[in-house]
Structures are given as structure tokens and as C-alpha cells.
Scaffold this motif. Structure first.
Motif, short mmCIF file in Angstrom:
data_model
loop_
_atom_site.label_atom_id
_atom_site.label_comp_id
_atom_site.label_asym_id
_atom_site.label_seq_id
_atom_site.Cartn_x
_atom_site.Cartn_y
_atom_site.Cartn_z
N HIS A 232 0.87 -1.18 0.00
CA HIS A 232 0.00 0.00 0.00
C HIS A 232 0.91 1.23 0.00
O HIS A 232 1.85 1.31 0.80
CB HIS A 232 -0.89 0.01 1.25
CG HIS A 232 -2.14 0.80 1.10
ND1 HIS A 232 -3.39 0.28 1.37
CD2 HIS A 232 -2.37 2.09 0.72
CE1 HIS A 232 -4.32 1.20 1.17
NE2 HIS A 232 -3.72 2.31 0.76
N THR B 129 -7.66 6.40 -6.11
CA THR B 129 -7.00 6.75 -4.86
C THR B 129 -8.03 6.91 -3.73
O THR B 129 -9.02 7.62 -3.90
CB THR B 129 -6.25 8.08 -5.01
OG1 THR B 129 -5.43 8.03 -6.18
CG2 THR B 129 -5.40 8.38 -3.80
N SER B 130 -7.79 6.26 -2.61
CA SER B 130 -8.58 6.53 -1.42
C SER B 130 -8.07 7.83 -0.79
O SER B 130 -6.86 8.05 -0.73
CB SER B 130 -8.45 5.39 -0.41
OG SER B 130 -8.97 4.19 -0.95
N LEU C 147 -3.93 0.47 7.27
CA LEU C 147 -3.67 0.34 5.84
C LEU C 147 -2.63 -0.74 5.60
O LEU C 147 -1.47 -0.62 5.97
CB LEU C 147 -3.19 1.68 5.27
CG LEU C 147 -4.15 2.85 5.44
CD1 LEU C 147 -3.56 4.13 4.89
CD2 LEU C 147 -5.48 2.54 4.76
N VAL D 40 -8.22 10.55 2.50
CA VAL D 40 -8.54 10.86 3.88
C VAL D 40 -8.08 12.29 4.13
O VAL D 40 -7.02 12.70 3.66
CB VAL D 40 -7.84 9.90 4.87
CG1 VAL D 40 -8.17 10.27 6.31
CG2 VAL D 40 -8.20 8.46 4.57
N ASN E 39 -7.98 1.89 -10.61
CA ASN E 39 -7.39 1.78 -9.27
C ASN E 39 -7.41 3.16 -8.63
O ASN E 39 -6.38 3.80 -8.44
CB ASN E 39 -5.95 1.26 -9.38
CG ASN E 39 -5.30 1.06 -8.01
OD1 ASN E 39 -5.99 0.84 -7.02
ND2 ASN E 39 -3.98 1.13 -7.97
N ARG F 159 -2.13 -0.34 -4.55
CA ARG F 159 -3.14 0.35 -3.76
C ARG F 159 -2.55 1.63 -3.19
O ARG F 159 -1.40 1.63 -2.72
CB ARG F 159 -3.65 -0.54 -2.63
CG ARG F 159 -4.58 -1.65 -3.08
CD ARG F 159 -5.10 -2.40 -1.88
NE ARG F 159 -4.02 -3.08 -1.17
CZ ARG F 159 -4.11 -3.57 0.06
NH1 ARG F 159 -5.22 -3.41 0.76
NH2 ARG F 159 -3.09 -4.20 0.61
N ASP G 245 -5.97 9.48 -10.67
CA ASP G 245 -7.21 8.77 -10.94
C ASP G 245 -7.58 8.82 -12.42
O ASP G 245 -8.19 7.89 -12.95
CB ASP G 245 -8.35 9.34 -10.09
CG ASP G 245 -8.19 8.99 -8.62
OD1 ASP G 245 -7.27 8.21 -8.28
OD2 ASP G 245 -8.97 9.50 -7.80
N THR H 225 -3.35 5.46 -0.98
CA THR H 225 -4.17 6.37 -0.19
C THR H 225 -3.48 7.72 -0.14
O THR H 225 -2.25 7.78 0.05
CB THR H 225 -4.37 5.83 1.24
OG1 THR H 225 -5.15 4.63 1.19
CG2 THR H 225 -5.08 6.85 2.13
#
Length: 279
Positions: A117, A252-253, A278, A255, A250, A219, A244, A221
């Protein structure tokens, strides 16, 4: 077993900046280690004017940096070796702050099997073939507070240089605002004393060609710092949007922390809560 966390600081800082975060991560049962970026921490080399061999005002702007030869390749090779050691050859979760972002991107592109990650904490996450330095010149960075602090011609010295030896209270206050706006002033002063003056320009000049099988498969974030005066929130949003658009399969998350550029000092428990799960 959950992959260990590897925490990487940004320019001018060192692995020390994660010292308030690590106890929270470890207490939650996650293995974690902070490492030094190439040209920083135990890998730093201080210029002559800073250690007193050359004290003229001109030297601050003209002395060639002892880390001028450090490139993005060098930084990625060091981080790869650190990741391999920590993970025993298996994948790890890497958290990169600020200018460590392009280094993480290079490692994830070249060895995606080592990065479970990729976490970008208010970090440069450059698009394919774009150097991180290009983002410092974009409109989204126009009101950033770091560029006015630089005290050299990077093309001449090979570094992005802070005048950490100055006794100018105005300069030191602007440095505080740029990096530590929501950090307790006493803690921020201690952190400032640990900074190194030169960040290797080569890390910011390097580019990485991104592919679906490499970085595009990892993955990721992005942790936005909403009050960041160094990497501005508008630029952070641009970095996520570019990633993105390039790899829509895939996404992006994201936060968001209501923090300045250094949440590892202003809200370490909240940072730990974000990164610990994560894997």
C-alpha cells in the motif's frame, strides 16, 4: 500477518519526525519503523557555511551542496533496500511525507511486489514523466510558503536550501508558518533545531514512467492536510485527480486531516489512526 509500516519523512526532516506517531502505531499492534531519506538524517551532509567553515552571507547562496549528487535513483535504491530489510523481501506499507512522495512512486513502479500500500501524506505524487519540481511552479502552488524561504540558486548549489543558521526572527517565523502552523511552538522550535539545511534537488528533478503493471497496480491512499501552507490543498487535489485519470481502475482513497504540513507533530494519534489499518 499484516505488512509492516515503513514511514518516510520529507525534505529537511529525518526519521525523528515520526517519533510521536510510532508509539500509537505499535500500541495498536502494528509493526512499524521510520527510516531516513537519502541526503537526510544519518545520510545528511551539511554545507561548509552551516558548520562554520565558511560564514560569509554569499556562501549561503553559492556553496555547492554536499548532497548535490543525490538523485531520485539514489533515493529509490536506498528506500528499496530499507523496504526489503524491514519486510524480509515481502510487501510493506510505505507512508511518504511531502518530497518523499516521488521516491515512493519510483519504488512502487519498479518493485510493486514490495509495496502493499502506498500512502502519500500531503506528498508529491507526480504523474508519469513529470518531475516533482514542476508542481512547485504550478498555479496551485502560487501561494505556498516554502519557495520564499529558499536561500540559493538550486541549479548552482544542487539543493533546495533553508538558512537554518539565520538569527532573523522574521525568517524563522515564516519557516514555522510554512511547516508547523498548528504545532505547539515549543515542539516546533525543537523540530526546527533538528532540520538539515539542504534537500537534494536531484530527487525533485527525477521522473518516473508509470505503468498499469507497476505503480498503477499499487493500492494507494492520499492523506490531505487541509491547512497545509507548504504543499497546498489545491495541489494535493490536483495530484489525486491526475492519478485517478491515468489509472481509473485503481482510484485513490482519500482521507482528510484538518492539519498543517506536519500532522505527525500536531496530531500524531490521528495520523496513527489513519495509517495503522492500511495494509
Amino acid at each position: 500477518m499484516t505488512a509492516p509500516l515503513v514511514l518516510v519523512h520529507g525534505f529537511w526532516h529525518g526519521s525523528w519526525c515520526w517519533s510521536e506517531v510510532l508509539p500509537h502505531v505499535v500500541a495498536a499492534g502494528r509493526r512499524a519503523v521510520a527510516v531516513d531519506l537519502a541526503g537526510h538524517g544519518l545520510h545528511a551532509r551539511r554545507p561548509g557555511w552551516f558548520v562554520g567553515r565558511s560564514a560569509s552571507p554569499e556562501a549561503v547562496s553559492t556553496d555547492v551542496s554536499p548532497v548535490a549528487e543525490v538523485t531520485l535513483d539514489d533515493a529509490a535504491e536506498l528506500l528499496t533496500s530499507q523496504v526489503e530489510r524491514v519486510g524480509g523481501g515481502g510487501p510493506v506499507t510505505v507512508v511518504a511525507h511531502s518530497a518523499a512522495g516521488p521516491v515512493l512512486t519510483r519504488v512502487a513502479q519498479r518493485t510493486p511486489e514490495l509495496v502493499a500500500h502506498a500512502v502519500y501524506l500531503s506528498a508529491y505524487m507526480p504523474a508519469s514523466g513529470v518531475p516533482a519540481v514542476a508542481y512547485t511552479r504550478m498555479p496551485e502552488s502560487a501561494d505556498g510558503r516554502v519557495a520564499p524561504l529558499l536561500r540559493d540558486d538550486p541549479a548552482r548549489t544542487g539543493a533546495l536550501r533553508l538558512d537554518l543558521a539565520t538569527d532573523d526572527p522574521g525568517y524563522r517565523h515564516r519557516l514555522y508558518e510554512a511547516f508547523y502552523g498548528d504545532v505547539d511552538p515549543v515542539l516546533a522550535d525543537a523540530a526546527t533545531g533538528l532540520l538539515t539545511p539542504d534537500g537534494p534537488l536531484g530527487i525533485m528533478l527525477g521522473t518516473t514512467t508509470l505503468t498499469d503493471a507497476g505503480w498503477g497496480s499499487t493500492r494507494r491512499t492520499y492523506v490531505v492536510c487541509a491547512k497545509d501552507l507548504a504543499v497546498r490543498p489545491a495541489l494535493q487535489a490536483k495530484l489525486v485527480a491526475e492519478a485517478d485519470a491515468a489509472f481509473p481502475h485503481n482510484p485513490t482513497s482519500v482521507v482528510t486531516l484538518d492539519a498543517s504540513h506536519s500532522p505527525f507533530l500536531s496530531m500524531p494519534e490521528e495520523v496513527a489512526e489513519v495509517i495503522t489499518p492500511l495494509g
